[in-house]
Design a protein around this motif. Structure first.
Motif, PDB file in Angstrom:
ATOM      1  N   VAL A 274       0.831  -1.203   0.000  1.00 40.15           N
ATOM      2  CA  VAL A 274       0.000   0.000   0.000  1.00 40.15           C
ATOM      3  C   VAL A 274       0.873   1.264   0.000  1.00 40.15           C
ATOM      4  O   VAL A 274       0.574   2.232  -0.702  1.00 40.15           O
ATOM      5  CB  VAL A 274      -0.980  -0.009   1.198  1.00 40.15           C
ATOM      6  CG1 VAL A 274      -1.687   1.319   1.360  1.00 40.15           C
ATOM      7  CG2 VAL A 274      -2.002  -1.136   1.021  1.00 40.15           C
ATOM      8  N   ALA A 275       1.966   1.250   0.749  1.00 38.63           N
ATOM      9  CA  ALA A 275       2.879   2.394   0.759  1.00 38.63           C
ATOM     10  C   ALA A 275       3.483   2.615  -0.626  1.00 38.63           C
ATOM     11  O   ALA A 275       3.621   3.762  -1.084  1.00 38.63           O
ATOM     12  CB  ALA A 275       3.982   2.181   1.795  1.00 38.63           C
ATOM     13  N   GLY A 276       3.825   1.544  -1.300  1.00 38.39           N
ATOM     14  CA  GLY A 276       4.353   1.656  -2.657  1.00 38.39           C
ATOM     15  C   GLY A 276       3.336   2.239  -3.615  1.00 38.39           C
ATOM     16  O   GLY A 276       3.656   3.073  -4.466  1.00 38.39           O
ATOM     17  N   ILE A 277       2.090   1.807  -3.475  1.00 39.86           N
ATOM     18  CA  ILE A 277       1.008   2.337  -4.324  1.00 39.86           C
ATOM     19  C   ILE A 277       0.880   3.840  -4.112  1.00 39.86           C
ATOM     20  O   ILE A 277       0.788   4.613  -5.074  1.00 39.86           O
ATOM     21  CB  ILE A 277      -0.325   1.624  -4.017  1.00 39.86           C
ATOM     22  CG1 ILE A 277      -0.278   0.187  -4.524  1.00 39.86           C
ATOM     23  CG2 ILE A 277      -1.505   2.372  -4.646  1.00 39.86           C
ATOM     24  CD1 ILE A 277      -1.438  -0.672  -4.044  1.00 39.86           C
ATOM     25  N   ALA A 278       0.885   4.276  -2.861  1.00 31.94           N
ATOM     26  CA  ALA A 278       0.763   5.701  -2.555  1.00 31.94           C
ATOM     27  C   ALA A 278       1.930   6.492  -3.153  1.00 31.94           C
ATOM     28  O   ALA A 278       1.732   7.576  -3.716  1.00 31.94           O
ATOM     29  CB  ALA A 278       0.691   5.913  -1.045  1.00 31.94           C
ATOM     30  N   ALA A 279       3.128   5.949  -3.060  1.00 38.22           N
ATOM     31  CA  ALA A 279       4.304   6.642  -3.595  1.00 38.22           C
ATOM     32  C   ALA A 279       4.234   6.797  -5.114  1.00 38.22           C
ATOM     33  O   ALA A 279       4.645   7.819  -5.654  1.00 38.22           O
ATOM     34  CB  ALA A 279       5.570   5.881  -3.203  1.00 38.22           C
ATOM     35  N   GLY A 280       3.707   5.794  -5.805  1.00 36.35           N
ATOM     36  CA  GLY A 280       3.642   5.847  -7.265  1.00 36.35           C
ATOM     37  C   GLY A 280       2.455   6.617  -7.816  1.00 36.35           C
ATOM     38  O   GLY A 280       2.429   6.967  -8.998  1.00 36.35           O
ATOM     39  N   MET A 281       1.463   6.922  -6.980  1.00 37.26           N
ATOM     40  CA  MET A 281       0.215   7.537  -7.463  1.00 37.26           C
ATOM     41  C   MET A 281       0.431   8.901  -8.118  1.00 37.26           C
ATOM     42  O   MET A 281      -0.082   9.155  -9.209  1.00 37.26           O
ATOM     43  CB  MET A 281      -0.793   7.680  -6.335  1.00 37.26           C
ATOM     44  CG  MET A 281      -2.128   8.217  -6.819  1.00 37.26           C
ATOM     45  SD  MET A 281      -3.225   8.692  -5.486  1.00 37.26           S
ATOM     46  CE  MET A 281      -2.498  10.229  -4.991  1.00 37.26           C
ATOM     47  N   ILE A 282       1.182   9.780  -7.496  1.00 35.72           N
ATOM     48  CA  ILE A 282       1.382  11.122  -8.045  1.00 35.72           C
ATOM     49  C   ILE A 282       2.141  11.051  -9.362  1.00 35.72           C
ATOM     50  O   ILE A 282       1.776  11.711 -10.337  1.00 35.72           O
ATOM     51  CB  ILE A 282       2.109  12.038  -7.035  1.00 35.72           C
ATOM     52  CG1 ILE A 282       1.261  12.215  -5.787  1.00 35.72           C
ATOM     53  CG2 ILE A 282       2.453  13.385  -7.660  1.00 35.72           C
ATOM     54  CD1 ILE A 282      -0.095  12.855  -5.997  1.00 35.72           C
ATOM     55  N   VAL A 283       3.176  10.225  -9.413  1.00 35.09           N
ATOM     56  CA  VAL A 283       3.934  10.045 -10.656  1.00 35.09           C
ATOM     57  C   VAL A 283       2.988   9.579 -11.761  1.00 35.09           C
ATOM     58  O   VAL A 283       2.991  10.109 -12.872  1.00 35.09           O
ATOM     59  CB  VAL A 283       5.073   9.018 -10.452  1.00 35.09           C
ATOM     60  CG1 VAL A 283       5.743   8.670 -11.776  1.00 35.09           C
ATOM     61  CG2 VAL A 283       6.084   9.539  -9.453  1.00 35.09           C
ATOM     62  N   ASN A 284       2.126   8.603 -11.441  1.00 40.49           N
ATOM     63  CA  ASN A 284       1.197   8.076 -12.435  1.00 40.49           C
ATOM     64  C   ASN A 284       0.170   9.116 -12.875  1.00 40.49           C
ATOM     65  O   ASN A 284      -0.166   9.204 -14.056  1.00 40.49           O
ATOM     66  CB  ASN A 284       0.481   6.839 -11.898  1.00 40.49           C
ATOM     67  CG  ASN A 284       1.378   5.636 -11.870  1.00 40.49           C
ATOM     68  OD1 ASN A 284       2.336   5.542 -12.620  1.00 40.49           O
ATOM     69  ND2 ASN A 284       1.088   4.708 -10.978  1.00 40.49           N
ATOM     70  N   TYR A 285      -0.361   9.913 -11.945  1.00 43.16           N
ATOM     71  CA  TYR A 285      -1.364  10.920 -12.308  1.00 43.16           C
ATOM     72  C   TYR A 285      -0.795  11.925 -13.304  1.00 43.16           C
ATOM     73  O   TYR A 285      -1.399  12.208 -14.337  1.00 43.16           O
ATOM     74  CB  TYR A 285      -1.885  11.663 -11.065  1.00 43.16           C
ATOM     75  CG  TYR A 285      -2.846  12.765 -11.430  1.00 43.16           C
ATOM     76  CD1 TYR A 285      -4.111  12.470 -11.928  1.00 43.16           C
ATOM     77  CD2 TYR A 285      -2.489  14.096 -11.311  1.00 43.16           C
ATOM     78  CE1 TYR A 285      -4.993  13.471 -12.301  1.00 43.16           C
ATOM     79  CE2 TYR A 285      -3.360  15.103 -11.673  1.00 43.16           C
ATOM     80  CZ  TYR A 285      -4.614  14.791 -12.163  1.00 43.16           C
ATOM     81  OH  TYR A 285      -5.477  15.794 -12.535  1.00 43.16           O
ATOM     82  N   ILE A 286       0.389  12.431 -13.006  1.00 50.09           N
ATOM     83  CA  ILE A 286       0.995  13.420 -13.893  1.00 50.09           C
ATOM     84  C   ILE A 286       1.319  12.802 -15.248  1.00 50.09           C
ATOM     85  O   ILE A 286       0.979  13.353 -16.300  1.00 50.09           O
ATOM     86  CB  ILE A 286       2.256  14.024 -13.245  1.00 50.09           C
ATOM     87  CG1 ILE A 286       1.844  14.861 -12.029  1.00 50.09           C
ATOM     88  CG2 ILE A 286       3.051  14.860 -14.243  1.00 50.09           C
ATOM     89  CD1 ILE A 286       2.997  15.280 -11.134  1.00 50.09           C
ATOM     90  N   ALA A 287       1.930  11.629 -15.244  1.00 49.79           N
ATOM     91  CA  ALA A 287       2.319  10.980 -16.499  1.00 49.79           C
ATOM     92  C   ALA A 287       1.102  10.589 -17.327  1.00 49.79           C
ATOM     93  O   ALA A 287       1.072  10.813 -18.538  1.00 49.79           O
ATOM     94  CB  ALA A 287       3.183   9.757 -16.206  1.00 49.79           C
TER      95      ALA A 287
END
Length: 173
Positions: free
Chosen positions: A145-158
């Motif tokens: 879950v922590a990994g998902i949270a960390a990748g979310m912003i990168v994914n939204y922008i990309a």
């Protein structure tokens, strides 16, 4: 004969246009309703991701492989939801454009995947905590879950900029 002022004004207009375009893109990224839909879809994707990865891990699959499979399952689920809801109207209609967006989505999400895998690995392997809940490796779930949270912003922008090529805010903002 060329008037230098004309060249300067054209260059200045080009810079204003470029700044205006960047401003529109930043404004589109800050769209509250679009970001809210993206996060809602992300929650659904996270449920698929964590459930798939945890089930595979409990079946004895190597943890990082289980995490990767969970990520891909969630990417497919989220793509369908994002394509039909979050970014509906942002891409060309038809099967071929949709498949092109799906491939682009997978490529674009590489950054988020790498961030997610790195966060997972650091937490799960380096800051390993013995946490068992109901017979399940709870620390695996926490790290996931922590990994998902960390990748979310990168994914939204990309995803916003490259998959659906969002350039303007929606009418609902």
């Amino acid at each position: 004969m060329t008037d230098d002022r004309t060249g300067d004004s054209l260059a200045s207009a080009g810079n204003r246009s470029s700044r205006s375009d960047i401003g529109q893109r930043l404004s589109a990224l800050a769209s509250g309703s679009r970001f809210g839909r993206f996060v809602s879809v992300g929650v659904v994707g996270a449920l698929f991701d964590v459930t798939t990865a945890t089930a595979l891990r409990e079946l004895g699959v190597f943890p990082e492989l289980a995490v990767f499979v969970g990520i891909e399952v969630s990417i497919l689920v989220m793509f369908v939801l994002n394509d039909t809801w979050t970014f509906s109207g942002e891409g060309a209609a038809g099967r071929f454009p949709m498949v092109r967006r799906l491939v682009r989505s997978n490529v674009v999400r590489i950054g988020g995947i790498l961030v997610q895998l790195a966060a997972f690995r650091v937490l799960y392997r380096m800051i390993a905590v013995d946490l068992t809940l109901l017979g399940i490796d709870g620390w695996f779930v926490v790290a996931k879950v922590a990994g998902i949270a960390a990748g979310m912003i990168v994914n939204y922008i990309a995803e916003s900029l490259f998959t659906w090529r969002v350039h303007t805010t929606t009418g609902n903002d």
